[in-house]
Design a protein around this motif. Structure first.
Motif, mmCIF file in Angstrom:
data_model
loop_
_atom_site.group_PDB
_atom_site.id
_atom_site.type_symbol
_atom_site.label_atom_id
_atom_site.label_comp_id
_atom_site.label_asym_id
_atom_site.label_seq_id
_atom_site.Cartn_x
_atom_site.Cartn_y
_atom_site.Cartn_z
ATOM 1 N N HIS A 1 45.341 51.446 213.736
ATOM 2 C CA HIS A 1 45.115 52.673 214.830
ATOM 3 C C HIS A 1 46.722 54.262 214.894
ATOM 4 O O HIS A 1 47.693 52.863 214.778
ATOM 5 C CB HIS A 1 44.225 52.325 215.316
ATOM 6 C CG HIS A 1 45.394 50.879 216.879
ATOM 7 N ND1 HIS A 1 46.088 49.996 216.686
ATOM 8 C CD2 HIS A 1 45.679 52.065 217.837
ATOM 9 C CE1 HIS A 1 46.138 49.770 217.419
ATOM 10 N NE2 HIS A 1 46.633 50.688 217.935
ATOM 11 N N PHE A 2 45.870 54.735 214.788
ATOM 12 C CA PHE A 2 46.958 55.726 215.046
ATOM 13 C C PHE A 2 47.143 55.650 216.812
ATOM 14 O O PHE A 2 46.284 55.452 218.028
ATOM 15 C CB PHE A 2 46.114 56.944 214.971
ATOM 16 C CG PHE A 2 47.066 58.281 216.031
ATOM 17 C CD1 PHE A 2 48.406 58.809 214.917
ATOM 18 C CD2 PHE A 2 46.772 58.540 216.924
ATOM 19 C CE1 PHE A 2 48.984 59.925 215.236
ATOM 20 C CE2 PHE A 2 47.861 59.933 217.800
ATOM 21 C CZ PHE A 2 48.840 60.936 216.817
ATOM 22 N N VAL A 3 48.941 55.495 217.031
ATOM 23 C CA VAL A 3 49.242 55.222 218.510
ATOM 24 C C VAL A 3 49.846 56.843 219.054
ATOM 25 O O VAL A 3 49.206 56.947 220.422
ATOM 26 C CB VAL A 3 50.527 54.464 218.155
ATOM 27 C CG1 VAL A 3 50.814 53.840 219.947
ATOM 28 C CG2 VAL A 3 49.522 52.814 218.131
ATOM 29 N N ALA A 4 50.514 57.421 218.391
ATOM 30 C CA ALA A 4 51.103 58.308 218.958
ATOM 31 C C ALA A 4 51.747 59.530 217.633
ATOM 32 O O ALA A 4 52.197 58.721 216.803
ATOM 33 C CB ALA A 4 52.307 58.004 219.814
ATOM 34 N N LEU B 1 52.992 56.840 214.225
ATOM 35 C CA LEU B 1 53.131 55.584 214.622
ATOM 36 C C LEU B 1 51.684 55.477 214.629
ATOM 37 O O LEU B 1 50.762 55.597 215.418
ATOM 38 C CB LEU B 1 53.609 55.598 215.979
ATOM 39 C CG LEU B 1 54.614 54.519 216.614
ATOM 40 C CD1 LEU B 1 54.952 53.353 215.360
ATOM 41 C CD2 LEU B 1 54.855 54.068 217.951
ATOM 42 N N TRP B 2 51.454 54.095 214.154
ATOM 43 C CA TRP B 2 50.222 53.856 213.682
ATOM 44 C C TRP B 2 51.042 52.072 213.724
ATOM 45 O O TRP B 2 52.157 51.260 213.583
ATOM 46 C CB TRP B 2 49.937 53.345 212.339
ATOM 47 C CG TRP B 2 49.169 55.062 212.301
ATOM 48 C CD1 TRP B 2 49.676 56.050 212.279
ATOM 49 C CD2 TRP B 2 47.948 55.230 211.886
ATOM 50 N NE1 TRP B 2 48.864 56.526 211.597
ATOM 51 C CE2 TRP B 2 47.687 56.500 211.452
ATOM 52 C CE3 TRP B 2 46.675 54.526 211.626
ATOM 53 C CZ2 TRP B 2 46.257 57.281 211.491
ATOM 54 C CZ3 TRP B 2 45.374 54.542 211.467
ATOM 55 C CH2 TRP B 2 45.098 56.135 211.267
ATOM 56 N N MET B 3 49.495 50.743 214.823
ATOM 57 C CA MET B 3 49.892 49.646 214.722
ATOM 58 C C MET B 3 48.656 48.996 214.539
ATOM 59 O O MET B 3 47.591 49.271 214.720
ATOM 60 C CB MET B 3 50.642 49.661 215.818
ATOM 61 C CG MET B 3 52.015 49.801 216.318
ATOM 62 S SD MET B 3 52.286 49.644 217.712
ATOM 63 C CE MET B 3 54.129 50.746 217.978
ATOM 64 N N ALA B 4 48.974 47.579 214.200
ATOM 65 C CA ALA B 4 47.560 46.569 214.537
ATOM 66 C C ALA B 4 48.397 45.396 214.999
ATOM 67 O O ALA B 4 49.718 44.970 214.335
ATOM 68 C CB ALA B 4 46.446 45.930 212.955
ATOM 69 N N ALA C 1 52.470 41.967 215.636
ATOM 70 C CA ALA C 1 51.659 43.298 215.278
ATOM 71 C C ALA C 1 52.164 43.535 214.576
ATOM 72 O O ALA C 1 53.593 43.176 213.557
ATOM 73 C CB ALA C 1 51.671 44.311 216.525
ATOM 74 N N LEU C 2 51.701 44.784 213.588
ATOM 75 C CA LEU C 2 52.376 45.365 212.150
ATOM 76 C C LEU C 2 52.365 47.336 212.957
ATOM 77 O O LEU C 2 51.510 47.431 213.694
ATOM 78 C CB LEU C 2 51.467 45.751 210.950
ATOM 79 C CG LEU C 2 51.266 44.514 210.163
ATOM 80 C CD1 LEU C 2 49.451 44.999 209.494
ATOM 81 C CD2 LEU C 2 51.741 44.061 209.870
ATOM 82 N N MET C 3 54.009 47.403 212.468
ATOM 83 C CA MET C 3 53.393 48.907 212.440
ATOM 84 C C MET C 3 53.695 50.101 211.967
ATOM 85 O O MET C 3 54.701 49.537 210.955
ATOM 86 C CB MET C 3 54.549 49.033 214.102
ATOM 87 C CG MET C 3 56.412 48.623 213.617
ATOM 88 S SD MET C 3 57.564 49.241 214.307
ATOM 89 C CE MET C 3 57.778 50.690 215.197
ATOM 90 N N CYS C 4 53.559 51.025 211.597
ATOM 91 C CA CYS C 4 53.930 51.303 210.208
ATOM 92 C C CYS C 4 53.917 53.775 210.925
ATOM 93 O O CYS C 4 53.541 54.009 211.800
ATOM 94 C CB CYS C 4 53.104 51.672 209.659
ATOM 95 S SG CYS C 4 53.500 53.054 208.086
ATOM 96 N N GLU C 5 55.379 54.054 210.829
ATOM 97 C CA GLU C 5 55.982 55.257 210.375
ATOM 98 C C GLU C 5 55.445 55.939 209.419
ATOM 99 O O GLU C 5 55.874 55.879 208.465
ATOM 100 C CB GLU C 5 57.438 55.602 211.276
ATOM 101 C CG GLU C 5 57.533 54.506 212.481
ATOM 102 C CD GLU C 5 58.991 54.749 212.861
ATOM 103 O OE1 GLU C 5 59.675 55.192 211.353
ATOM 104 O OE2 GLU C 5 59.811 54.072 213.917
ATOM 105 N N LYS C 6 54.158 56.520 209.546
ATOM 106 C CA LYS C 6 53.579 57.410 208.856
ATOM 107 C C LYS C 6 54.509 58.848 209.191
ATOM 108 O O LYS C 6 54.017 59.599 209.838
ATOM 109 C CB LYS C 6 52.142 57.757 208.495
ATOM 110 C CG LYS C 6 51.344 56.169 208.419
ATOM 111 C CD LYS C 6 50.013 56.835 208.635
ATOM 112 C CE LYS C 6 48.618 55.293 208.418
ATOM 113 N NZ LYS C 6 47.438 55.571 208.141
#
Length: 119
Positions: A89-92, A99-102, A113-118
């Motif tokens: 999900h979108f965080v910020a 910034l997305w996390m799961a 957690a997974l984190m992704c900088e799209k």
């Protein structure tokens, strides 16, 4: 200063090694009695059985694994029967990326957690 190692306490070392190696895909570096060590992009992750008198699990800490494609990695983990507590999900919105996390847990209920900088 940099992080050299992160340690997590686990109840069943064999089960934990299987999860971190076979599900998350981390490289197992070596095992010694009651401990296993993994490479996580240059940071060592130590999994260990409780020390004498230690009974608590899940310290309240959270390890974030940075990934390039959060949806793809989440699907890969789901195919290995990992259940997410919070789906990707979108965080910020940052100046140059989103910034997305799961969030999910390992077999010992350690928060991950997974984190992704799209971009």
């Amino acid at each position: 200063m940099t992080i050299g190692q992160i340690a997590l306490t686990v109840r069943d070392l064999g089960r934990a090694v299987g999860f971190y190696r076979d599900v998350l895909g981390l490289k197992l570096l070596f095992e010694v009695p009651n401990m296993a060590f993994f490479d996580c992009a240059g940071i060592r992750l130590m999994l260990g059985l409780p020390q004498d008198g230690q009974k608590e699990f899940g310290s309240g800490s959270l390890i974030y694994f940075k990934v390039d494609n959060i949806e793809q990695e989440a699907e890969r983990l789901k195919s290995l029967e990992l259940n997410f507590e919070r789906e990707p999900h979108f965080v910020a919105r940052m100046p140059d990326h989103e910034l997305w996390m799961a969030f999910f847990r390992d077999p010992d209920r350690n928060a991950l957690a997974l984190m992704c900088e799209k971009r």
